[in-house]
Write a protein that holds these residues in place. Structure first.
Motif, PDB file in Angstrom:
ATOM      1  N   ALA A  67       0.832  -1.202   0.000  1.00 16.71           N
ATOM      2  CA  ALA A  67       0.000   0.000   0.000  1.00 16.71           C
ATOM      3  C   ALA A  67       0.869   1.256   0.000  1.00 16.71           C
ATOM      4  N   ALA A  68       0.244   2.376  -0.333  1.00 17.16           N
ATOM      5  CA  ALA A  68       0.953   3.660  -0.300  1.00 17.16           C
ATOM      6  C   ALA A  68       1.437   3.928   1.117  1.00 17.16           C
ATOM      7  N   GLN A  69       2.614   4.504   1.220  1.00 15.05           N
ATOM      8  CA  GLN A  69       3.275   4.745   2.504  1.00 15.05           C
ATOM      9  C   GLN A  69       3.058   6.173   2.962  1.00 15.05           C
ATOM     10  N   ALA A  70       2.600   6.355   4.189  1.00 15.25           N
ATOM     11  CA  ALA A  70       2.548   7.691   4.792  1.00 15.25           C
ATOM     12  C   ALA A  70       3.969   8.054   5.194  1.00 15.25           C
ATOM     13  N   SER A  71       4.387   9.274   4.921  1.00 12.66           N
ATOM     14  CA  SER A  71       5.796   9.644   5.118  1.00 12.66           C
ATOM     15  C   SER A  71       6.241   9.591   6.570  1.00 12.66           C
ATOM     16  N   ASN A  72       5.333   9.701   7.512  1.00 13.81           N
ATOM     17  CA  ASN A  72       5.755   9.767   8.913  1.00 13.81           C
ATOM     18  C   ASN A  72       5.840   8.403   9.610  1.00 13.81           C
ATOM     19  N   ASN A  73       5.551   7.320   8.922  1.00 16.81           N
ATOM     20  CA  ASN A  73       5.644   6.016   9.598  1.00 16.81           C
ATOM     21  C   ASN A  73       6.343   4.968   8.734  1.00 16.81           C
ATOM     22  N   TRP A  74       7.361   5.377   8.016  1.00 17.40           N
ATOM     23  CA  TRP A  74       8.085   4.475   7.134  1.00 17.40           C
ATOM     24  C   TRP A  74       8.893   3.475   7.935  1.00 17.40           C
ATOM     25  N   LEU A  75       8.719   2.204   7.620  1.00 19.25           N
ATOM     26  CA  LEU A  75       9.470   1.132   8.261  1.00 19.25           C
ATOM     27  C   LEU A  75      10.171   0.350   7.159  1.00 19.25           C
ATOM     28  N   SER A  76      11.481   0.431   7.105  1.00 18.87           N
ATOM     29  CA  SER A  76      12.216  -0.177   5.996  1.00 18.87           C
ATOM     30  C   SER A  76      12.040  -1.695   5.927  1.00 18.87           C
ATOM     31  N   ASP A  77      11.787  -2.345   7.063  1.00 14.99           N
ATOM     32  CA  ASP A  77      11.630  -3.805   7.038  1.00 14.99           C
ATOM     33  C   ASP A  77      10.290  -4.235   6.449  1.00 14.99           C
ATOM     34  N   ARG A  78       9.372  -3.302   6.229  1.00 21.09           N
ATOM     35  CA  ARG A  78       8.073  -3.625   5.640  1.00 21.09           C
ATOM     36  C   ARG A  78       7.919  -3.023   4.245  1.00 21.09           C
ATOM     37  N   GLU A  79       9.014  -2.531   3.696  1.00 21.12           N
ATOM     38  CA  GLU A  79       8.988  -1.900   2.382  1.00 21.12           C
ATOM     39  C   GLU A  79       8.617  -2.908   1.298  1.00 21.12           C
ATOM     40  N   LEU A  81       8.036  -2.769  -3.140  1.00 23.50           N
ATOM     41  CA  LEU A  81       8.237  -1.987  -4.362  1.00 23.50           C
ATOM     42  C   LEU A  81       9.331  -0.942  -4.223  1.00 23.50           C
ATOM     43  N   ASP A  82       9.127   0.050  -3.348  1.00 25.09           N
ATOM     44  CA  ASP A  82      10.094   1.137  -3.171  1.00 25.09           C
ATOM     45  C   ASP A  82       9.839   1.781  -1.807  1.00 25.09           C
ATOM     46  N   ASP A  83      10.512   2.906  -1.528  1.00 22.90           N
ATOM     47  CA  ASP A  83      10.345   3.536  -0.213  1.00 22.90           C
ATOM     48  C   ASP A  83       9.056   4.346  -0.092  1.00 22.90           C
ATOM     49  N   LYS A  84       8.204   4.291  -1.083  1.00 21.06           N
ATOM     50  CA  LYS A  84       6.906   4.968  -1.027  1.00 21.06           C
ATOM     51  C   LYS A  84       5.749   3.988  -0.802  1.00 21.06           C
ATOM     52  N   HIS A  85       6.073   2.716  -0.624  1.00 22.11           N
ATOM     53  CA  HIS A  85       5.073   1.661  -0.413  1.00 22.11           C
ATOM     54  C   HIS A  85       5.481   0.792   0.767  1.00 22.11           C
ATOM     55  N   ILE A  86       4.479   0.274   1.452  1.00 21.28           N
ATOM     56  CA  ILE A  86       4.726  -0.532   2.644  1.00 21.28           C
ATOM     57  C   ILE A  86       3.770  -1.722   2.661  1.00 21.28           C
ATOM     58  N   SER A  87       4.230  -2.828   3.201  1.00 23.01           N
ATOM     59  CA  SER A  87       3.417  -4.024   3.323  1.00 23.01           C
ATOM     60  C   SER A  87       2.626  -3.947   4.635  1.00 23.01           C
ATOM     61  N   ILE A  88       1.301  -4.000   4.537  1.00 21.66           N
ATOM     62  CA  ILE A  88       0.421  -3.870   5.708  1.00 21.66           C
ATOM     63  C   ILE A  88      -0.549  -5.039   5.734  1.00 21.66           C
ATOM     64  N   SER A  89      -0.896  -5.478   6.936  1.00 21.50           N
ATOM     65  CA  SER A  89      -1.881  -6.540   7.112  1.00 21.50           C
ATOM     66  C   SER A  89      -3.010  -6.036   8.007  1.00 21.50           C
TER      67      SER A  89
END
Length: 176
Positions: A67-79, A81-89
């Motif tokens: 999913a799209a990543q909010a800039s204030n809660n970026w977690l590199s271990d859940r990245e 595609l790139d640093d603008k997306h994060i894996s969420i459950s």
């Protein structure tokens, strides 16, 4: 449905609402996510009689969704595609799949009522046979009607209307 699983009777508001399309989460292998809340929803009516509502209505992918990543809660271990997306459950990640299917159905059939759309989504879902918990049959209490099938729902000509989420008695995990 919420993320209070894996125990039964863990669906709260707003998923407990009779007319809501309550969505549980499954993983890529189509197993129910441990965190996904399960039914039934049980309450007492004005006469003190216990009533039961089978929930969730359906399940959809909700584990490790990119999913799209909010800039204030970026977690590199859940990245992903790139640093603008994060894996969420979560069931909040499963719900958009169903909301999209509902939007497509409403666009195709603008005259259909919410009940007709819900009925179409449920009647065209794929039964995943997620039907056991401690030896009791409780499929509808974990998967509802099954995994949504937006493609099949889109080709429905007329919705099948049954009683909306019929109230049922549940004893020891077995539907009466």
């Amino acid at each position: 449905a919420g993320n209070s699983g894996p125990l039964l009777n863990t669906i709260g508001s707003p998923g407990a609402a009779r007319k809501a399309i309550t969505v549980g989460a499954i993983n890529k292998s189509e197993y129910l996510a441990d965190f996904s809340s399960r039914g039934p929803v049980i309450w007492k009516n004005e006469n003190g009689d216990e009533k039961t509502l089978v929930k969730p209505d359906v399940v959809a992918p909700g584990v490790d969704i990119c999913a799209a990543q909010a800039s204030n809660n970026w977690l590199s271990d859940r990245e992903c595609l790139d640093d603008k997306h994060i894996s969420i459950s979560g069931t909040s990640m499963a719900t958009p799949h169903v909301a999209g299917a509902v939007a497509l159905l409403k666009q195709k059939h603008p005259d259909w009522t919410p009940e007709e759309i819900k009925s179409t989504i449920k009647s065209n879902s794929l039964n995943l046979n997620l039907n056991s918990f401690s030896g009791f049959f409780i499929g509808p209490l974990t998967q509802g009607s099954g995994r949504i099938n937006a493609y099949q729902s889109a080709f429905a000509k007329n919705p099948i209307i049954v009683e909306l989420n019929p109230l049922q008695n549940v004893k020891r995990g077995i539907l009466d």
